[in-house]
Scaffold this active site. Structure first.
Site, PDB file in Angstrom:
ATOM      1  N   THR A  12       0.817  -1.224   0.000  1.00 24.04           N
ATOM      2  CA  THR A  12       0.000   0.000   0.000  1.00 24.04           C
ATOM      3  C   THR A  12       0.848   1.270   0.000  1.00 24.04           C
ATOM      4  O   THR A  12       0.331   2.364  -0.177  1.00 24.04           O
ATOM      5  CB  THR A  12      -0.914   0.050   1.247  1.00 24.04           C
ATOM      6  N   ALA A  81       7.700  -3.366   3.557  1.00 29.75           N
ATOM      7  CA  ALA A  81       6.957  -2.888   4.724  1.00 29.75           C
ATOM      8  C   ALA A  81       7.924  -2.396   5.788  1.00 29.75           C
ATOM      9  O   ALA A  81       8.954  -3.014   6.036  1.00 29.75           O
ATOM     10  CB  ALA A  81       6.103  -4.016   5.303  1.00 29.75           C
ATOM     11  N   GLN A  83       7.991   0.669   9.410  1.00 33.67           N
ATOM     12  CA  GLN A  83       7.692   1.993   9.961  1.00 33.67           C
ATOM     13  C   GLN A  83       8.815   2.834   9.366  1.00 33.67           C
ATOM     14  O   GLN A  83       9.949   2.810   9.823  1.00 33.67           O
ATOM     15  CB  GLN A  83       7.720   1.952  11.485  1.00 33.67           C
ATOM     16  N   SER A 125      18.472   0.873   3.821  1.00 36.07           N
ATOM     17  CA  SER A 125      18.395   2.337   3.690  1.00 36.07           C
ATOM     18  C   SER A 125      19.746   3.025   3.858  1.00 36.07           C
ATOM     19  O   SER A 125      20.605   2.571   4.632  1.00 36.07           O
ATOM     20  CB  SER A 125      17.441   2.850   4.768  1.00 36.07           C
ATOM     21  N   GLU A 127      19.954   5.474   5.554  1.00 36.04           N
ATOM     22  CA  GLU A 127      19.943   5.872   6.967  1.00 36.04           C
ATOM     23  C   GLU A 127      20.845   4.954   7.801  1.00 36.04           C
ATOM     24  O   GLU A 127      21.210   5.295   8.921  1.00 36.04           O
ATOM     25  CB  GLU A 127      18.522   5.831   7.526  1.00 36.04           C
ATOM     26  N   TYR A 149      15.196   4.298  13.713  1.00 40.76           N
ATOM     27  CA  TYR A 149      14.894   3.710  12.390  1.00 40.76           C
ATOM     28  C   TYR A 149      16.170   3.169  11.751  1.00 40.76           C
ATOM     29  O   TYR A 149      16.216   2.031  11.272  1.00 40.76           O
ATOM     30  CB  TYR A 149      14.257   4.786  11.494  1.00 40.76           C
ATOM     31  N   HIS A 179      14.063   8.313  -2.164  1.00 39.37           N
ATOM     32  CA  HIS A 179      13.379   8.374  -3.453  1.00 39.37           C
ATOM     33  C   HIS A 179      11.938   8.781  -3.207  1.00 39.37           C
ATOM     34  O   HIS A 179      11.296   8.331  -2.265  1.00 39.37           O
ATOM     35  CB  HIS A 179      13.515   7.073  -4.235  1.00 39.37           C
TER      36      HIS A 179
HETATM   37  P1  NAP Z   1       5.924   3.810   2.914  1.00 47.49           P
HETATM   38  O1  NAP Z   1       5.257   4.546   1.800  1.00 47.49           O
HETATM   39  O2  NAP Z   1       5.943   4.408   4.272  1.00 47.49           O
HETATM   40  O3  NAP Z   1       5.257   2.365   2.990  1.00 47.49           O
HETATM   41  C1  NAP Z   1       5.466   1.524   4.093  1.00 47.49           C
HETATM   42  C2  NAP Z   1       4.582   0.308   3.941  1.00 47.49           C
HETATM   43  O4  NAP Z   1       4.798  -0.538   5.078  1.00 47.49           O
HETATM   44  C3  NAP Z   1       3.075   0.617   3.912  1.00 47.49           C
HETATM   45  O5  NAP Z   1       2.453  -0.223   2.975  1.00 47.49           O
HETATM   46  C4  NAP Z   1       2.630   0.239   5.319  1.00 47.49           C
HETATM   47  O6  NAP Z   1       1.282  -0.156   5.393  1.00 47.49           O
HETATM   48  C5  NAP Z   1       3.534  -0.954   5.557  1.00 47.49           C
HETATM   49  N1  NAP Z   1       3.631  -1.310   6.975  1.00 47.49           N
HETATM   50  C6  NAP Z   1       3.938  -0.509   8.025  1.00 47.49           C
HETATM   51  N2  NAP Z   1       3.933  -1.209   9.154  1.00 47.49           N
HETATM   52  C7  NAP Z   1       3.616  -2.488   8.840  1.00 47.49           C
HETATM   53  C8  NAP Z   1       3.451  -3.678   9.577  1.00 47.49           C
HETATM   54  N3  NAP Z   1       3.586  -3.714  10.909  1.00 47.49           N
HETATM   55  N4  NAP Z   1       3.143  -4.822   8.917  1.00 47.49           N
HETATM   56  C9  NAP Z   1       2.966  -4.816   7.581  1.00 47.49           C
HETATM   57  N5  NAP Z   1       3.093  -3.702   6.815  1.00 47.49           N
HETATM   58  C10 NAP Z   1       3.416  -2.562   7.444  1.00 47.49           C
HETATM   59  O7  NAP Z   1       7.452   3.503   2.537  1.00 47.49           O
HETATM   60  P2  NAP Z   1       8.199   3.568   1.117  1.00 47.49           P
HETATM   61  O8  NAP Z   1       8.728   4.948   0.932  1.00 47.49           O
HETATM   62  O9  NAP Z   1       7.333   2.966   0.083  1.00 47.49           O
HETATM   63  O10 NAP Z   1       9.466   2.660   1.409  1.00 47.49           O
HETATM   64  C11 NAP Z   1       9.411   1.254   1.147  1.00 47.49           C
HETATM   65  C12 NAP Z   1      10.509   0.574   1.945  1.00 47.49           C
HETATM   66  O11 NAP Z   1      11.782   1.098   1.550  1.00 47.49           O
HETATM   67  C13 NAP Z   1      10.433   0.778   3.451  1.00 47.49           C
HETATM   68  O12 NAP Z   1      10.918  -0.376   4.075  1.00 47.49           O
HETATM   69  C14 NAP Z   1      11.411   1.921   3.711  1.00 47.49           C
HETATM   70  O13 NAP Z   1      11.904   1.867   5.021  1.00 47.49           O
HETATM   71  C15 NAP Z   1      12.470   1.598   2.683  1.00 47.49           C
HETATM   72  N6  NAP Z   1      13.239   2.742   2.198  1.00 47.49           N
HETATM   73  C16 NAP Z   1      12.588   3.781   1.633  1.00 47.49           C
HETATM   74  C17 NAP Z   1      13.311   4.838   1.114  1.00 47.49           C
HETATM   75  C18 NAP Z   1      12.628   6.024   0.490  1.00 47.49           C
HETATM   76  O14 NAP Z   1      13.298   7.039   0.288  1.00 47.49           O
HETATM   77  N7  NAP Z   1      11.360   5.929   0.130  1.00 47.49           N
HETATM   78  C19 NAP Z   1      14.713   4.811   1.162  1.00 47.49           C
HETATM   79  C20 NAP Z   1      15.337   3.720   1.771  1.00 47.49           C
HETATM   80  C21 NAP Z   1      14.594   2.659   2.248  1.00 47.49           C
HETATM   81  P3  NAP Z   1       0.071   0.864   5.760  1.00 47.49           P
HETATM   82  O15 NAP Z   1      -0.396   1.405   4.432  1.00 47.49           O
HETATM   83  O16 NAP Z   1      -0.907  -0.004   6.425  1.00 47.49           O
HETATM   84  O17 NAP Z   1       0.651   1.941   6.640  1.00 47.49           O
HETATM   85  O1  G4F Z   2      12.030  13.520   4.198  1.00 50.40           O
HETATM   86  P1  G4F Z   2      12.653  13.036   5.452  1.00 50.40           P
HETATM   87  O2  G4F Z   2      11.769  12.822   6.608  1.00 50.40           O
HETATM   88  O3  G4F Z   2      13.460  11.722   5.039  1.00 50.40           O
HETATM   89  P2  G4F Z   2      14.688  10.958   5.717  1.00 50.40           P
HETATM   90  O4  G4F Z   2      14.773  11.219   7.163  1.00 50.40           O
HETATM   91  O5  G4F Z   2      15.896  11.242   4.903  1.00 50.40           O
HETATM   92  O6  G4F Z   2      14.246   9.430   5.527  1.00 50.40           O
HETATM   93  C1  G4F Z   2      13.759   8.946   4.281  1.00 50.40           C
HETATM   94  O7  G4F Z   2      14.839   8.491   3.501  1.00 50.40           O
HETATM   95  C2  G4F Z   2      15.547   7.360   4.057  1.00 50.40           C
HETATM   96  C3  G4F Z   2      16.680   7.023   3.088  1.00 50.40           C
HETATM   97  O8  G4F Z   2      17.798   7.818   3.398  1.00 50.40           O
HETATM   98  C4  G4F Z   2      14.574   6.215   4.205  1.00 50.40           C
HETATM   99  F1  G4F Z   2      15.215   5.112   4.668  1.00 50.40           F
HETATM  100  C5  G4F Z   2      13.450   6.612   5.134  1.00 50.40           C
HETATM  101  O9  G4F Z   2      12.502   5.550   5.197  1.00 50.40           O
HETATM  102  C6  G4F Z   2      12.753   7.843   4.558  1.00 50.40           C
HETATM  103  O10 G4F Z   2      12.145   7.455   3.350  1.00 50.40           O
HETATM  104  O11 G4F Z   2      13.785  14.075   5.916  1.00 50.40           O
HETATM  105  C7  G4F Z   2      14.823  14.483   5.046  1.00 50.40           C
HETATM  106  C8  G4F Z   2      15.611  15.600   5.708  1.00 50.40           C
HETATM  107  C9  G4F Z   2      16.037  15.315   7.149  1.00 50.40           C
HETATM  108  O12 G4F Z   2      17.378  15.707   7.308  1.00 50.40           O
HETATM  109  C10 G4F Z   2      15.138  16.204   7.985  1.00 50.40           C
HETATM  110  O13 G4F Z   2      15.723  16.644   9.210  1.00 50.40           O
HETATM  111  O14 G4F Z   2      14.790  16.765   5.758  1.00 50.40           O
HETATM  112  C11 G4F Z   2      14.967  17.374   7.029  1.00 50.40           C
HETATM  113  N1  G4F Z   2      13.781  18.180   7.314  1.00 50.40           N
HETATM  114  C12 G4F Z   2      13.790  19.532   7.481  1.00 50.40           C
HETATM  115  N2  G4F Z   2      12.546  19.953   7.757  1.00 50.40           N
HETATM  116  C13 G4F Z   2      12.533  17.744   7.476  1.00 50.40           C
HETATM  117  C14 G4F Z   2      11.751  18.864   7.758  1.00 50.40           C
HETATM  118  N3  G4F Z   2      12.020  16.502   7.404  1.00 50.40           N
HETATM  119  C15 G4F Z   2      10.684  16.362   7.592  1.00 50.40           C
HETATM  120  N4  G4F Z   2      10.149  15.139   7.473  1.00 50.40           N
HETATM  121  N5  G4F Z   2       9.871  17.434   7.887  1.00 50.40           N
HETATM  122  C16 G4F Z   2      10.367  18.706   7.994  1.00 50.40           C
HETATM  123  O15 G4F Z   2       9.633  19.652   8.254  1.00 50.40           O
END
Ligand code: NAP
Ligand code: G4F
Length: 325
Positions: A12, A81, A83, A125, A127, A149, A179
């Site tokens: 989702t 999936a 948090q 990640s 992170e 995280y 992304h």
């Molecule tokens: P997202 O939009 O936050 O999606 C997270 C998904 O995990 C949602 O479908 C959510 O379901 C599900 N979920 C949360 N808790 C769960 C649980 N207890 N059991 C089963 N499902 C659960 O994240 P995303 O941006 O698509 O990222 C996908 C994956 O890549 C994540 O693991 C994230 O940590 C990782 N990642 C993302 C990025 C990025 O920049 N986007 C970068 C590095 C790694 P609900 O709809 O029910 O909330």
């Molecule tokens: O958009 P963010 O919350 O993403 P963050 O923390 O980089 O994490 C995302 O990318 C990770 C990959 O590197 C994933 F693993 C993770 O699941 C997620 O998708 O914050 C980006 C930056 C941070 O440095 C934060 O401190 O933006 C800065 N920021 C400044 N003002 C803010 C804000 N972030 C958020 N969310 N909200 C603000 O108002």
């Protein structure tokens, strides 16, 4: 080739929904694991809801994971999936550890018991790299996570490596840098900005309040990153790959570009900062080196920073205009 079956957790979410679309286009039978919520969150699946098979389950619950793997009998499992919001991980560190860390071990156990030949992709990640000591960062850069995280993702990463080594399972980590897309959650900074910019441009809001404007990220376009996930599991050996654009920009630059995309030149009039959005420990700067993915998998991201900001702002403008029509 007979059609293959994939199980996607996190279907989702942003990445899960794009990946489901990609795999359907490739002829896969797609199962999606969805957790029970009081109001189903299937907005991103609207176009493909009748083409995918939903299985109830939660990364917190071993029984449901066993059942999901058994029922789907997958060739490929994509664990998306988690948090996934870093900010929330400081407020709910235990839940984040349970879902984003231990949840992965539960899934690995389900696969080991019920589909040991399946190929597994873990969305790890940047992170995990966190506090960087090397520029740009690649698969060999040491980890120094800066949030609950990040710590949970490090645990999950090593659980995947361990199961690969201990049980000869095909398990691959993607070390994914940020992304984004119009499906990004509203709490992440790019979407918070693109949504606010669209509201300001349409006269529905005056300002956006942000935290650290100096933080720098390597922001790519999510639909291209799910292609990397798929390619990773088609490779002949399980391996870990960075996904990144190689470009790094500050939050300030993203705001500037997003306002420009909406035709607002003086962005600074509309941006307020509030320390309440600062994190107890910050990741200041990320820039990935995805040359291994380019060399081995032939993957290179195409969408650059300015284009990404434009795509997101235009999508939010379109959505808000449609909502008020
Ligand atoms: P997202 O939009 O936050 O999606 C997270 C998904 O995990 C949602 O479908 C959510 O379901 C599900 N979920 C949360 N808790 C769960 C649980 N207890 N059991 C089963 N499902 C659960 O994240 P995303 O941006 O698509 O990222 C996908 C994956 O890549 C994540 O693991 C994230 O940590 C990782 N990642 C993302 C990025 C990025 O920049 N986007 C970068 C590095 C790694 P609900 O709809 O029910 O909330
Ligand atoms: O958009 P963010 O919350 O993403 P963050 O923390 O980089 O994490 C995302 O990318 C990770 C990959 O590197 C994933 F693993 C993770 O699941 C997620 O998708 O914050 C980006 C930056 C941070 O440095 C934060 O401190 O933006 C800065 N920021 C400044 N003002 C803010 C804000 N972030 C958020 N969310 N909200 C603000 O108002």
């Amino acid at each position: 080739m007979p059609s293959r079956t994939a199980l996607i957790t996190g279907v989702t979410g942003q990445d899960g929904s794009y990946l489901a679309e990609l795999l359907l286009q490739k002829g896969y039978r797609v199962f999606g694991l969805v957790r029970r919520l009081s109001s189903p969150n299937v907005t991103h699946l609207a176009n493909i809801r009748d083409q995918i098979e939903i299985l109830d389950g939660d990364l917190m619950d071993q029984v449901s994971l066993n059942d999901a793997v058994r029922k789907s009998a997958p060739d490929e499992v994509y664990n998306l999936a988690s948090q996934s919001f870093v900010g929330t991980s400081f407020v709910q560190p235990v839940l984040t550890g349970e879902v984003t860390g231990l949840g992965v071990l539960r899934l690995l156990e389900a696969v080991r018991s019920h589909a040991p030949q399946a190929r597994v992709y873990q969305a790890s990640s940047s992170e995990m790299i966190g506090h960087v000591n090397q520029e740009p960062q690649n698969e060999l850069t040491p980890f120094h996570p800066r949030s609950p995280y990040g710590c949970a993702k490090v645990y999950a990463y090593w659980a995947c490596v361990n199961y690969r080594e201990a049980y000869s399972m095909f398990i691959a980590n993607g070390i994914l840098f940020n992304h984004e897309s119009p499906r990004r959650g509203y709490e992440f900074v790019t979407r918070k900005i693109s949504d606010a910019v669209a509201r300001i441009a349409l006269g529905k809001a005056k300002n956006v309040t942000l935290g650290n404007l100096d933080a720098k990220r390597d922001w790519g376009y999510a639909p291209e990153f799910v292609e990397l996930m798929w390619r990773t599991l088609q490779h002949n050996t399980p391996d870990d790959f960075v996904g990144a654009t190689g470009e790094s920009h500050s939050v300030r630059e993203f705001a500037e570009e997003a306002f420009r995309a909406a035709g607002i030149e003086d962005w600074s009039k509309h941006v307020i900062t509030d320390p309440k959005f600062n994190r107890p420990a910050e990741v200041f700067n990320l820039r990935g080196d995805a040359s291994k993915a380019a060399r081995v998998l032939g993957w290179t991201p195409k969408t650059r920073f300015k284009e990404l900001a434009r795509i997101m702002v235009e999508a939010d403008l379109k959505r808000l205009r449609a909502a008020s029509a």
